[in-house]
Design an enzyme around this catalytic site. Structure first.
Site, mmCIF file in Angstrom:
data_model
loop_
_atom_site.group_PDB
_atom_site.id
_atom_site.type_symbol
_atom_site.label_atom_id
_atom_site.label_comp_id
_atom_site.label_asym_id
_atom_site.label_seq_id
_atom_site.Cartn_x
_atom_site.Cartn_y
_atom_site.Cartn_z
ATOM 1 N N HIS A 119 1.341 -11.193 -0.774
ATOM 2 C CA HIS A 119 0.849 -11.298 -2.155
ATOM 3 C C HIS A 119 1.659 -12.299 -2.982
ATOM 4 C CE1 HIS A 119 -2.042 -8.129 -1.697
ATOM 5 N NE2 HIS A 119 -1.130 -7.205 -1.427
ATOM 6 N N HIS B 75 -5.716 -5.345 1.906
ATOM 7 C CA HIS B 75 -5.686 -6.034 0.623
ATOM 8 C C HIS B 75 -5.676 -7.544 0.839
ATOM 9 C CE1 HIS B 75 -3.653 -2.102 -0.359
ATOM 10 N NE2 HIS B 75 -4.673 -2.115 -1.191
#
Length: 206
Positions: free
Chosen positions: A160, A197
């Site tokens: 991320h 994700h």
């Protein structure tokens, strides 16, 4: 198969994260990596070693220099002996990035560089994240040396983290840094991300 693991990951152990109901237990805890390590050790099929140190140039190839400076220095500037900040640095506000107005104050940059309230910075965060980068790069070194496969057990995770943003429990983008290092030797490098994700940090970098 070679497994690269650094015990320094345990230095990143925030006691809490901010969730909708307030402060709650930190879910990306040292237990996560230690349990994986224990399973690998019990199998007896893996050669486990600690990572080699690598130059900062590998980080600078994908991350913004001012962002790296922030990660390395902000906790020492923010914390004092009389107010150590048990829960770590958690931003109160978040920047409208399109305005490109990065605060001059180092602590104020937490809300500029961070995109969530679940990714605190504590005393050992940068050391742990830096060791995870060395693990990923050591795994890349093993491939370049001729190993068919290598597994870098990295914590904190990284997918991320963008060039100048952290969040989603990620501070430095381990996979992106290793992929960029491999691009020096290969025409194309694939990044397979099985996380449920979206690894938007890797997408932004490449």
């Amino acid at each position: 198969m070679q497994v690269i693991f650094s015990p320094k990951h345990r230095q990143h152990a925030p006691p809490a994260e901010f969730v909708s109901s307030g402060l709650g237990p930190y879910s990306e805890s040292p237990t996560r990596a230690d349990s994986i390590l224990a399973a690998l050790e019990s199998s007896g099929r893996f050669d486990i070693s600690e990572p080699m140190a690598h130059a900062d140039a590998a980080l600078e190839a994908v991350h913004d220099a001012a962002y790296l400076d922030f990660l390395q220095q902000v906790y020492a500037v923010w914390s004092t002996p009389t107010a150590p900040g048990e829960n770590g640095i958690i931003p109160l506000t978040f920047a409208v990035r399109g305005l490109d107005t990065c605060p001059a104050d180092l602590v104020g940059r937490a809300g500029y560089y961070c995109f969530d309230a679940q990714t605190p910075i504590v005393r050992g965060t940068f050391a742990a994240a830096r060791a995870a980068v060395d693990a990923a790069l050591t795994g890349a070194d093993r491939l370049l040396a001729g190993d068919a496969a290598a597994y870098a057990l990295c914590r904190p995770p990284g997918h991320h983290a963008a060039a100048a943003m952290y969040g989603g429990y990620c501070y430095l983008n381990n996979a992106a840094i290793a992929a960029e290092a491999l691009r020096d030797k290969f025409d194309r490098v694939a990044v397979l991300d099985p996380d449920m994700h979206h690894g938007q940090g890797i997408q932004e970098m490449f």
